[in-house]
Design an enzyme around this catalytic site. Structure first.
Site, PDB file in Angstrom:
ATOM      1  N   ALA A  22       0.799  -1.223   0.000  1.00  0.00           N
ATOM      2  CA  ALA A  22       0.000   0.000   0.000  1.00  0.00           C
ATOM      3  C   ALA A  22       0.839   1.284   0.000  1.00  0.00           C
ATOM      4  O   ALA A  22       0.528   2.242  -0.712  1.00  0.00           O
ATOM      5  CB  ALA A  22      -0.936  -0.020   1.206  1.00  0.00           C
ATOM      6  N   CYS A 127       2.698 -11.377   4.998  1.00  0.00           N
ATOM      7  CA  CYS A 127       2.856 -10.601   3.763  1.00  0.00           C
ATOM      8  C   CYS A 127       4.143  -9.783   3.817  1.00  0.00           C
ATOM      9  O   CYS A 127       5.111 -10.170   4.481  1.00  0.00           O
ATOM     10  CB  CYS A 127       1.628  -9.729   3.508  1.00  0.00           C
ATOM     11  SG  CYS A 127       1.586  -9.050   1.838  1.00  0.00           S
ATOM     12  N   ASP A 196      -3.840  -2.313   4.386  1.00  0.00           N
ATOM     13  CA  ASP A 196      -4.228  -1.703   3.112  1.00  0.00           C
ATOM     14  C   ASP A 196      -5.308  -0.662   3.339  1.00  0.00           C
ATOM     15  O   ASP A 196      -5.327   0.373   2.676  1.00  0.00           O
ATOM     16  CB  ASP A 196      -4.692  -2.765   2.122  1.00  0.00           C
ATOM     17  CG  ASP A 196      -3.487  -3.377   1.431  1.00  0.00           C
ATOM     18  OD1 ASP A 196      -2.893  -4.294   1.999  1.00  0.00           O
ATOM     19  OD2 ASP A 196      -3.111  -2.870   0.359  1.00  0.00           O
ATOM     20  N   ASN A 206      -6.427  -6.196   5.055  1.00  0.00           N
ATOM     21  CA  ASN A 206      -5.018  -6.458   4.745  1.00  0.00           C
ATOM     22  C   ASN A 206      -4.912  -7.780   3.988  1.00  0.00           C
ATOM     23  O   ASN A 206      -5.927  -8.444   3.732  1.00  0.00           O
ATOM     24  CB  ASN A 206      -4.192  -6.491   6.040  1.00  0.00           C
ATOM     25  CG  ASN A 206      -2.696  -6.475   5.785  1.00  0.00           C
ATOM     26  OD1 ASN A 206      -2.200  -5.654   5.004  1.00  0.00           O
ATOM     27  ND2 ASN A 206      -1.961  -7.377   6.400  1.00  0.00           N
TER      28      ASN A 206
END
Ligand code: RUB
Length: 309
Positions: A22, A127, A196, A206
């Site tokens: 992001a 992530c 995000d 997210n």
């Protein structure tokens, strides 16, 4: 290269995830608009505004979930000018200001968030989030001995990017498959993930898999921290808008789907973690409980309620 080709190229890099995360897509969009504003030939201020709007729309359409993209574009496009020259200057100023502030925000998040990590802690991350990694690297640089457990983050394996970054920082790291998250949770002291989108009521959107990690953390009484710059908060959600969850191509999950006749592969890229599972959100203006997200949107993003109604 024509000015619009540069915008198209950046848009394609964001769409294909060559540029991803992001924060990175937000700063790439801001830089693209800045460079475009400097490169275009405009006949008048109106023509300049029109061309800028076209470029902004192209960038906006690249990925539908991360609010950082629309917040960055909104901040760059918030110029009001009487002349063409001053419009250009204002765009450049806004873009540079956004990029500089987001770099500073990452540093501050690192300083603030790392205070929640104790010497000897095991931290799980999911992530690849620069904000989460800033927290981890600051803790490590301050002399705390930490171990990080990183998930692979299928289907795009952003976890491999994460272990590469942690390895370069000299942080002891373990890689697990996503489905091992519950198995290791009892060894974990703190989960740190990025964001995000954070909505007005503190819900987190997210990377897919975040919600189940939060659930596991809650069950195991492990703290769950979100590391996020304030531009990850969504003003649109105050106006009742729902967050669009990006569905990506089936081929990312299963390369050869053609041999099946009755199978559809689903590939949602993000999921939704309710605020009840989040212990704290670490922003550049401090650690807040998720329930305070509304105030961040009102106070930090300068959101005018009637702007988009
Ligand atoms: C990336 C992702 C990250 C956030 C935060 O998804 O979900 O956790 O974007 O990252 P994708 P950052 O790889 O699909 O873009 O803190 O770097 O902004």
């Amino acid at each position: 290269m024509k000015p619009m080709d540069q915008v198209l190229e950046t848009s394609e890099k964001i769409r294909s995830m060559e540029i991803r995360g992001a924060g990175r897509i937000a700063t790439a969009a801001a830089a693209s608009l800045r460079d475009f504003s400097l490169a275009i030939e405009a006949r008048s201020l109106e023509d300049f505004n029109l061309q800028m709007k076209r470029a902004a729309d192209l960038l906006l359409k690249t990925r539908p979930t991360a609010v950082s993209l629309s917040n960055a574009i909104r901040m760059v496009m918030k110029y009001r000018a009487e002349t063409l020259a001053s419009a250009r200057t204002a765009v450049v100023l806004n873009a540079n200001c956004f990029i500089e502030n987001s770099e500073k925000a990452l540093e501050k998040i690192g300083r603030i968030g790392s205070r929640r990590i104790r010497d000897g802690d095991v931290v799980l991350t999911h992530c690849n989030s620069l904000a989460a990694i800033s927290v981890l690297s600051t803790a490590h640089k301050s002399g705390k001995k930490i171990k990080v457990i990183a998930t692979e983050s299928r289907p795009r394996f952003q976890g491999i990017t994460t272990i590469g970054m942690l390895d370069r920082l000299g942080i002891e790291t373990e890689l697990i498959v996503d489905s091992a998250a519950r198995s290791v949770m009892n060894e974990v002291d703190l989960v740190v993930v990025g964001a995000d989108v954070i909505t007005a009521n503190g819900t987190l959107v997210n990377k897919i898999g975040t919600a189940q990690i939060a659930l596991f953390a809650s069950e195991a009484r492990t703290s769950f921290m979100v590391a996020a710059e304030t531009y990850k908060f969504s003003p649109q959600t105050i106006l009742g808008e729902l967050v669009t969850i990006e569905e990506r191509e089936a081929g990312e999950v299963l390369p050869d789907i053609s041999k099946y006749s009755h199978v559809r592969v689903r590939n949602p890229a993000f999921d939704v973690t309710p605020h009840q599972y989040i212990d704290m959100i670490c922003t550049e203006v401090g650690v807040i409980p998720p329930e305070m997200s509304y105030l961040i949107i009102k106070e930090r993003l300068g959101w005018e309620m009637d702007e988009d109604i």
